[in-house]
Write a protein that holds these residues in place. Structure first.
Motif, PDB file in Angstrom:
ATOM      1  N   LYS A 193      39.498  18.614  19.091  1.00 17.03           N
ATOM      2  CA  LYS A 193      38.268  19.395  19.296  1.00 17.03           C
ATOM      3  C   LYS A 193      37.759  19.304  20.727  1.00 17.03           C
ATOM      4  O   LYS A 193      37.411  20.299  21.354  1.00 17.03           O
ATOM      5  CB  LYS A 193      37.232  18.809  18.331  1.00 17.03           C
ATOM      6  N   HIS A 194      37.739  18.087  21.262  1.00 13.36           N
ATOM      7  CA  HIS A 194      37.123  17.896  22.576  1.00 13.36           C
ATOM      8  C   HIS A 194      38.059  18.297  23.713  1.00 13.36           C
ATOM      9  O   HIS A 194      37.599  18.765  24.758  1.00 13.36           O
ATOM     10  CB  HIS A 194      36.619  16.452  22.697  1.00 13.36           C
ATOM     11  N   ALA A 195      39.373  18.127  23.497  1.00 10.35           N
ATOM     12  CA  ALA A 195      40.315  18.605  24.523  1.00 10.35           C
ATOM     13  C   ALA A 195      40.205  20.134  24.623  1.00 10.35           C
ATOM     14  O   ALA A 195      40.205  20.707  25.722  1.00 10.35           O
ATOM     15  CB  ALA A 195      41.737  18.187  24.163  1.00 10.35           C
ATOM     16  N   THR A 212      26.777  24.321  17.206  1.00 15.97           N
ATOM     17  CA  THR A 212      25.974  24.542  15.987  1.00 15.97           C
ATOM     18  C   THR A 212      25.751  23.267  15.176  1.00 15.97           C
ATOM     19  O   THR A 212      24.758  23.150  14.467  1.00 15.97           O
ATOM     20  CB  THR A 212      26.652  25.583  15.075  1.00 15.97           C
ATOM     21  N   HIS A 213      26.695  22.325  15.219  1.00 15.98           N
ATOM     22  CA  HIS A 213      26.589  21.064  14.474  1.00 15.98           C
ATOM     23  C   HIS A 213      26.745  19.950  15.505  1.00 15.98           C
ATOM     24  O   HIS A 213      27.845  19.428  15.702  1.00 15.98           O
ATOM     25  CB  HIS A 213      27.682  20.964  13.416  1.00 15.98           C
ATOM     26  N   ALA A 214      25.637  19.603  16.157  1.00 14.83           N
ATOM     27  CA  ALA A 214      25.740  18.848  17.407  1.00 14.83           C
ATOM     28  C   ALA A 214      26.041  17.361  17.222  1.00 14.83           C
ATOM     29  O   ALA A 214      26.664  16.739  18.073  1.00 14.83           O
ATOM     30  CB  ALA A 214      24.445  19.013  18.201  1.00 14.83           C
ATOM     31  N   GLY A 243      30.288  12.822  22.521  1.00 14.55           N
ATOM     32  CA  GLY A 243      30.409  13.887  21.533  1.00 14.55           C
ATOM     33  C   GLY A 243      30.358  15.225  22.239  1.00 14.55           C
ATOM     34  O   GLY A 243      30.188  15.301  23.475  1.00 14.55           O
ATOM     35  N   SER A 244      30.477  16.294  21.471  1.00 17.52           N
ATOM     36  CA  SER A 244      30.550  17.624  22.085  1.00 17.52           C
ATOM     37  C   SER A 244      29.333  17.948  22.973  1.00 17.52           C
ATOM     38  O   SER A 244      29.510  18.560  24.034  1.00 17.52           O
ATOM     39  CB  SER A 244      30.762  18.698  21.013  1.00 17.52           C
ATOM     40  N   PRO A 245      28.083  17.535  22.607  1.00 19.39           N
ATOM     41  CA  PRO A 245      26.959  17.888  23.477  1.00 19.39           C
ATOM     42  C   PRO A 245      27.037  17.235  24.860  1.00 19.39           C
ATOM     43  O   PRO A 245      26.800  17.898  25.880  1.00 19.39           O
ATOM     44  CB  PRO A 245      25.737  17.367  22.705  1.00 19.39           C
ATOM     45  N   THR A 275      22.090  22.722  17.844  1.00 20.18           N
ATOM     46  CA  THR A 275      21.380  22.700  16.568  1.00 20.18           C
ATOM     47  C   THR A 275      21.936  21.566  15.719  1.00 20.18           C
ATOM     48  O   THR A 275      23.140  21.267  15.744  1.00 20.18           O
ATOM     49  CB  THR A 275      21.462  24.056  15.826  1.00 20.18           C
ATOM     50  N   GLU A 276      21.035  20.911  14.982  1.00 19.26           N
ATOM     51  CA  GLU A 276      21.412  19.752  14.156  1.00 19.26           C
ATOM     52  C   GLU A 276      20.353  19.638  13.057  1.00 19.26           C
ATOM     53  O   GLU A 276      19.164  19.737  13.328  1.00 19.26           O
ATOM     54  CB  GLU A 276      21.465  18.496  15.030  1.00 19.26           C
ATOM     55  N   LEU A 277      20.823  19.418  11.819  1.00 20.47           N
ATOM     56  CA  LEU A 277      19.908  19.432  10.678  1.00 20.47           C
ATOM     57  C   LEU A 277      19.487  18.039  10.218  1.00 20.47           C
ATOM     58  O   LEU A 277      18.422  17.874   9.620  1.00 20.47           O
ATOM     59  CB  LEU A 277      20.582  20.181   9.516  1.00 20.47           C
ATOM     60  N   ASP A 295      19.122  24.660  10.272  1.00 19.04           N
ATOM     61  CA  ASP A 295      20.403  24.848   9.598  1.00 19.04           C
ATOM     62  C   ASP A 295      21.300  25.744  10.470  1.00 19.04           C
ATOM     63  O   ASP A 295      20.930  26.873  10.802  1.00 19.04           O
ATOM     64  CB  ASP A 295      20.140  25.508   8.236  1.00 19.04           C
ATOM     65  N   ALA A 296      22.470  25.215  10.810  1.00 17.66           N
ATOM     66  CA  ALA A 296      23.383  25.944  11.701  1.00 17.66           C
ATOM     67  C   ALA A 296      23.731  27.328  11.157  1.00 17.66           C
ATOM     68  O   ALA A 296      23.899  28.284  11.923  1.00 17.66           O
ATOM     69  CB  ALA A 296      24.665  25.141  11.875  1.00 17.66           C
ATOM     70  N   TRP A 297      23.850  27.433   9.843  1.00 21.11           N
ATOM     71  CA  TRP A 297      24.291  28.700   9.262  1.00 21.11           C
ATOM     72  C   TRP A 297      23.219  29.763   9.439  1.00 21.11           C
ATOM     73  O   TRP A 297      23.529  30.943   9.587  1.00 21.11           O
ATOM     74  CB  TRP A 297      24.679  28.515   7.794  1.00 21.11           C
ATOM     75  N   ILE A 315      31.694  25.531  16.298  1.00 19.38           N
ATOM     76  CA  ILE A 315      31.237  25.351  14.910  1.00 19.38           C
ATOM     77  C   ILE A 315      32.011  24.169  14.327  1.00 19.38           C
ATOM     78  O   ILE A 315      33.221  24.250  14.097  1.00 19.38           O
ATOM     79  CB  ILE A 315      31.456  26.632  14.065  1.00 19.38           C
ATOM     80  N   ASP A 316      31.304  23.076  14.093  1.00 22.31           N
ATOM     81  CA  ASP A 316      31.973  21.810  13.750  1.00 22.31           C
ATOM     82  C   ASP A 316      31.241  21.124  12.588  1.00 22.31           C
ATOM     83  O   ASP A 316      30.606  20.079  12.775  1.00 22.31           O
ATOM     84  CB  ASP A 316      31.964  20.924  15.019  1.00 22.31           C
ATOM     85  N   PRO A 317      31.339  21.714  11.388  1.00 24.73           N
ATOM     86  CA  PRO A 317      30.581  21.170  10.246  1.00 24.73           C
ATOM     87  C   PRO A 317      31.109  19.818   9.789  1.00 24.73           C
ATOM     88  O   PRO A 317      32.154  19.345  10.248  1.00 24.73           O
ATOM     89  CB  PRO A 317      30.799  22.214   9.150  1.00 24.73           C
TER      90      PRO A 317
HETATM   91  N1  SAM Z   1      30.112  18.379  17.100  1.00 27.31           N
HETATM   92  C1  SAM Z   1      29.886  16.939  17.127  1.00 27.31           C
HETATM   93  C2  SAM Z   1      30.809  16.333  18.153  1.00 27.31           C
HETATM   94  O1  SAM Z   1      31.913  16.864  18.363  1.00 27.31           O
HETATM   95  O2  SAM Z   1      30.435  15.349  18.782  1.00 27.31           O
HETATM   96  C3  SAM Z   1      30.103  16.304  15.781  1.00 27.31           C
HETATM   97  C4  SAM Z   1      29.397  16.982  14.655  1.00 27.31           C
HETATM   98  S1  SAM Z   1      29.616  16.264  13.080  1.00 27.31           S
HETATM   99  C5  SAM Z   1      31.263  16.629  12.691  1.00 27.31           C
HETATM  100  C6  SAM Z   1      28.726  17.381  12.058  1.00 27.31           C
HETATM  101  C7  SAM Z   1      27.215  17.343  12.245  1.00 27.31           C
HETATM  102  O3  SAM Z   1      26.652  18.462  11.559  1.00 27.31           O
HETATM  103  C8  SAM Z   1      26.523  16.122  11.661  1.00 27.31           C
HETATM  104  O4  SAM Z   1      25.748  15.510  12.656  1.00 27.31           O
HETATM  105  C9  SAM Z   1      25.627  16.667  10.551  1.00 27.31           C
HETATM  106  O5  SAM Z   1      24.394  15.984  10.435  1.00 27.31           O
HETATM  107  C10 SAM Z   1      25.403  18.076  11.021  1.00 27.31           C
HETATM  108  N2  SAM Z   1      25.118  19.075   9.958  1.00 27.31           N
HETATM  109  C11 SAM Z   1      25.575  19.101   8.689  1.00 27.31           C
HETATM  110  N3  SAM Z   1      25.168  20.229   8.065  1.00 27.31           N
HETATM  111  C12 SAM Z   1      24.453  20.935   8.975  1.00 27.31           C
HETATM  112  C13 SAM Z   1      23.805  22.197   8.965  1.00 27.31           C
HETATM  113  N4  SAM Z   1      23.814  22.966   7.865  1.00 27.31           N
HETATM  114  N5  SAM Z   1      23.203  22.617  10.082  1.00 27.31           N
HETATM  115  C14 SAM Z   1      23.200  21.855  11.223  1.00 27.31           C
HETATM  116  N6  SAM Z   1      23.790  20.651  11.289  1.00 27.31           N
HETATM  117  C15 SAM Z   1      24.415  20.191  10.198  1.00 27.31           C
END
Ligand code: SAM
Length: 282
Positions: free
Chosen positions: A17-19, A40-42, A101-103, A119-121, A145-147, A165-167
């Protein structure tokens, strides 16, 4: 929402993912015009691999732990350096304690004119994002909510950039939400780059994802995959993939160079594999 990325930071999935994230941002920087990264999923942005949680699973030992001190062939280093230089800068003493992490990765690679939306829930993860990025004028933080966000925040005003997009994939229906989410986002902004990460435990799920995206009319999709062993539904994740919509034209060639080396480095036995394939044409 039980998922916490600290248990998985720096693992095999993060390596791919990060590469890829760093390679896409590097491409976007070739033009002067500003771009936006929408993550979207930070998660929290930065991970302490010496923490009790990261030590408990030790997943990073089989990911970034196998790469950070490796001797990297020159052509591979050219592709991986944007990512690894951020990791190395966080660990000036050598080795690896802190993992971006990605951010943090995106923020460190951006220029003054570029912007980041996170965005982060999860409330506690969001609080950590505020600690890590609060007050940074280049970064917009939204606890949503990312969605839903995918249906409201696109297109970005810069009209250039990437949606990552990394749920968390706590439930299998996350693939359905991913499909709905990419469709909703892409309808609003068809020229953006979208990079979606997923664990691979069952190839049928991934094939369906591609088929349904094609049926929505989405074109120009590159599939990237990196696996350290055999794909088994009853075992911990050993393989993950990304679908990149509107990939930079250089991405496939870059990954054709980097993925074989990463695969060899991260292999844990039979079944280790990689691919970089166009799965939906332009
Ligand atoms: N992207 C990050 C990275 O590469 O460093 C890792 C993200 S991690 C796999 C998934 C994140 O999504 C978690 O922190 C989780 O709390 C968050 N999450 C889960 N459902 C979500 C939603 N519906 N909307 C936003 N964030 C959500």
């Amino acid at each position: 929402m039980n998922y916490r990325h600290i248990y998985h930071a720096g693992n095999l999935g993060d390596v791919l993912k990060h590469a890829v994230l760093a390679a896409i941002i590097t491409y976007l920087k070739k033009k002067e015009g500003a771009f936006r990264v929408f993550d979207t999923h930070a998660g929290v942005g930065l991970y302490d691999l010496t923490s009790e949680q990261a030590q408990k699973t030790g997943e990073w030992h089989h990911g970034i732990g196998r790469i950070i001190d490796a001797e990297i062939p020159k052509n591979v280093a050219q592709v991986l350096d944007p990512w690894l230089s951020v990791v190395r800068d966080l660990n000036p003493q050598g080795g690896i304690n802190l993992y971006p992490g990605s951010p943090v990765l995106a923020r460190d690679l951006m220029r003054n004119q570029d912007r980041l939306t996170l965005t982060e829930l999860h409330p506690e993860e969001f609080d950590s994002l505020i600690t890590n990025f609060g007050g940074d004028k280049h970064v917009k933080l939204i606890e949503i909510d990312a969605w839903l966000a995918l249906g409201s925040f696109l297109p970005p005003k810069e009209r250039r950039g990437l949606v990552l997009i990394d749920p968390a994939y706590e439930v299998e229906s996350e693939f359905d939400r991913l499909l709905e989410g990419i469709h909703r986002g892409w309808k609003r902004w068809q020229t953006g780059i979208y990079a979606m990460w997923y664990p691979i435990k069952n190839r049928r799920v991934v094939n369906r994802l591609i088929k349904e995206m094609e049926s929505f009319g989405i074109r120009n999709v590159l599939s990237l995959e990196l696996g350290a062993g055999q794909i088994r539904e009853d075992k911990p994740m050993s393989s993950s993939g990304m679908l990149v919509v509107n990939p930079p034209w250089t991405l496939k060639a870059d990954m054709d160079i980097a993925l074989p080396w990463l695969c060899e480095r991260l292999s844990r036995g039979p079944g280790a594999h990689w691919h970089a394939e166009v799965v939906i044409d332009e």
